[in-house]
Design an enzyme around this catalytic site. Structure first.
Site, PDB file in Angstrom:
ATOM      1  N   ARG A 321       0.960  -1.420   0.363  1.00 48.31           N
ATOM      2  CA  ARG A 321      -0.362   0.384  -0.161  1.00 48.31           C
ATOM      3  C   ARG A 321       0.450   1.303   0.042  1.00 48.31           C
ATOM      4  NH1 ARG A 321      -5.387  -2.063   2.287  1.00 48.31           N
ATOM      5  NH2 ARG A 321      -5.008  -3.630   0.783  1.00 48.31           N
ATOM      6  N   GLU A 477      -8.803  -2.037  13.843  1.00 51.77           N
ATOM      7  CA  GLU A 477      -9.240  -3.050  12.125  1.00 51.77           C
ATOM      8  C   GLU A 477      -8.055  -4.046  12.655  1.00 51.77           C
ATOM      9  OE1 GLU A 477      -9.726  -2.988   7.957  1.00 51.77           O
ATOM     10  OE2 GLU A 477     -10.390  -1.210   8.938  1.00 51.77           O
TER      11      GLU A 477
END
Length: 558
Positions: A321, A477
């Site tokens: 990413r 998360e």
């Protein structure tokens, strides 16, 4: 008259300095004589030391029991070795041979030395005492106590119970009385950081930049940056070694669960010919004479595998990413535990499977002896390790996104039903769930469609919602998943409606969308961040502590 007589006396010749070359020659001779005398003294001293050494070696009754060790050039008879981890359940007077690092070495007296031996997260005290059945010499005691820390040694000895438990080692109920010790690999005397100094948690936030800075009690502070710059040494600490063994355990448990449920393991490509998934946050690379990109996830490949009739697929692999996020939980490269499966009736089949998967992993970490022992090692440095809460049974705490927003609003935290939650809101929600349900793990279902990727399946009964879910540990998360769109026309429509619009027939997308044009079963899945699972299960303050070789916006080495 007298003065006239004096004046008539002959004059004495005036003294003159010796020629310049002659003076230099005398000075050089004196210097050479001094150097010669100095060299002769050094030679006599070296000869005396050599003779003393030879005499000491001649009188050394234990010279065959210690010293450098070289592996034989020819195969030798097999030797039985013991792992340090096996000594927790050892027997008194059991003879063992093991290879370990010298964590600490000190000479107590001419007759006694102590070592702390380390293998992974396990440590034990070793005693080298003059005399005994093996006739250990004072030379052996001195040599053993002078070993450089971090050197690797091979030790044979007897397991003994100490007079009192050794509280400074992980194996406290036994110590090792050394019979022989050989040096396999010597570590440098000067190390950039000391492993023992890395056994305390690194400072966070405005940390010192120099490893030499000290805390108020005088102990050195080793910054996170210094640790990551010297990862080979930093990762040797018991806690760090245990962290990465637990990370391996999470992977093994994922594999165990997937194999039990008959998933097919795939290996998707990490290179793509186009920037997919919207084109944001990808690393561009040179691929011969054209451009290519590192994949953001195996998402497209997993779905295409379902279209290949594989029904259930999974993989463990790197995820890239290109996001300039310098936070405690973001990396530019991390490890993903990914899976995708066919849906028979409803997407909650996938959601329920995913919940049971995570509960299985967490419960195994909490109950299996090998992982409990490793967690206790980590807990000595990070106090939150081992305190992760799960409710009884196999069911996870599950709420909808709307219910999560309601909980936040009731707690005085403003949140909107169709907007994504911030990191701070998610953490607050995690605290509220923990207080209400006594669980540090929960799932949230039915996210707003507008904040999910284009391939997320809409909720037919609520057009603003989707069949998607996120998983949280300690309010952060660790997994995102959903039912995917399997209908070709619906998928193309969603892509064209994206912001910015995406061309279903464009480069990087046509092969993907064609998989659905040829017919594909309903399916869904998820992607778990391995590093985050380890970070939040153990309560580590930074994801870099759960990453062996860190890649973030500011780090490309080691």
């Amino acid at each position: 008259m007298a003065s006239r007589q004096e004046s008539s006396l002959p004059l004495r010749p005036k003294e003159q300095d010796p020629p310049e070359g002659q003076a230099t020659s005398k000075s050089a001779l004196k210097k050479a004589a001094k150097e010669k005398e100095k060299a002769e003294k050094a030679a006599r001293r070296q000869e005396q030391e050599r003779q003393q050494k030879e005499q000491a070696e001649a009188s050394d009754t234990a010279k065959h029991l210690y010293g450098p060790l070289s592996l034989p050039s020819e195969p030798a008879a097999s030797q039985e070795f013991t792992e340090l981890a096996d000594l927790y359940d050892a027997k008194e007077d059991q003879e063992v041979t093991l290879d370990a690092r010298v964590h600490n070495a000190r000479v107590q007296s001419t007759k006694l030395a102590f070592l702390v031996l380390r293998e992974g997260p396990h440590t034990i005290q070793a005693v080298i005492a003059e005399g005994g059945a093996h006739k250990i010499s004072r030379q052996m005691v001195k040599w053993s106590g002078g070993l450089n820390t971090e050197s690797i040694v091979r030790v044979t000895g007897l397991v003994k119970q100490p007079l009192e438990p050794v509280t400074s080692t992980s194996i406290s109920n036994y110590e090792l009385h050394v019979a022989s010790i050989y040096l396999i690999s010597a570590a440098a005397q000067q190390l950039p950081i000391q492993v023992k100094d890395c056994m305390r948690p690194p400072p966070m936030g405005d940390e010192p930049t120099q490893a030499e800075e000290q805390a108020a009690d005088g102990t050195p502070i080793v910054s996170l940056s210094a640790r990551l710059n010297n990862r080979v040494l930093d990762a040797r600490t018991a806690a760090n070694n245990a962290i990465f063994q637990l990370q391996s355990g999470v992977s093994n448990l994922f594999i165990e669960y997937m194999n039990k449920h008959k998933f097919t393991w795939i290996q998707s490509s990490k290179i793509a010919g186009a920037a997919t998934e919207g084109g944001a946050g990808v690393f561009e690379i040179k691929y011969f004479d054209t451009k290519a990109y590192l994949t953001q996830s195996p998402q497209f490949f997993k779905q295409m595998a379902i279209a290949m009739d594989m029904k259930r697929v999974c993989e463990i692999g790197p995820v890239f990413r290109a996001e300039n996020s310098n936070t405690h939980r973001h990396l530019t490269e991390f490890t993903g535990l990914d899976f995708e499966m066919v849906i028979r009736n409803h997407y909650h089949e996938v959601l329920g499977f995913s919940e049971r998967l995570l509960i299985f992993i967490i419960r195994a970490l909490q109950t299996r002896e090998e992982y409990k022992r490793l967690t206790k090692v980590v807990q000595q440095v990070y106090s939150e390790a081992g305190n992760f809460k799960l409710p009884p049974g196999d069911d996870a705490v599950r709420i909808t996104f709307a219910e999560g927003v309601k909980l936040l609003n009731e707690a005085g935290i403003e949140a909107a039903e169709l907007d994504d939650l911030s990191t701070a809101q998610e953490r607050t929600l995690g605290t509220l769930i923990s207080q209400k349900y006594s669980s540090d793990f929960f799932t949230m279902d039915k996210y707003p469609l507008a904040i999910r990727p284009f391939y997320t399946h809409p909720d037919p009964t609520s057009p603003h919602l989707s069949h998607s879910y996120d998983f949280f540990m300690r309010g952060q998360e660790i997994m995102s998943g959903a039912q995917r769109i399997h209908d070709y026309n619906t998928l193309c429509e969603r892509m064209r409606a994206s912001d910015p619009p995406l061309d279903p027939l464009g480069k990087g997308f046509k092969d993907y969308t064609d998989a659905f044009r040829y017919g594909c079963a309903p399916h869904g899945g998820g992607g778990i961040g391995l590093n985050r699972v380890v970070q939040f299960y153990l309560g580590l303050p930074d994801i870099r502590a759960a990453t062996l070789f860190v890649r973030d916006p500011g780090r490309l080495a080691p």
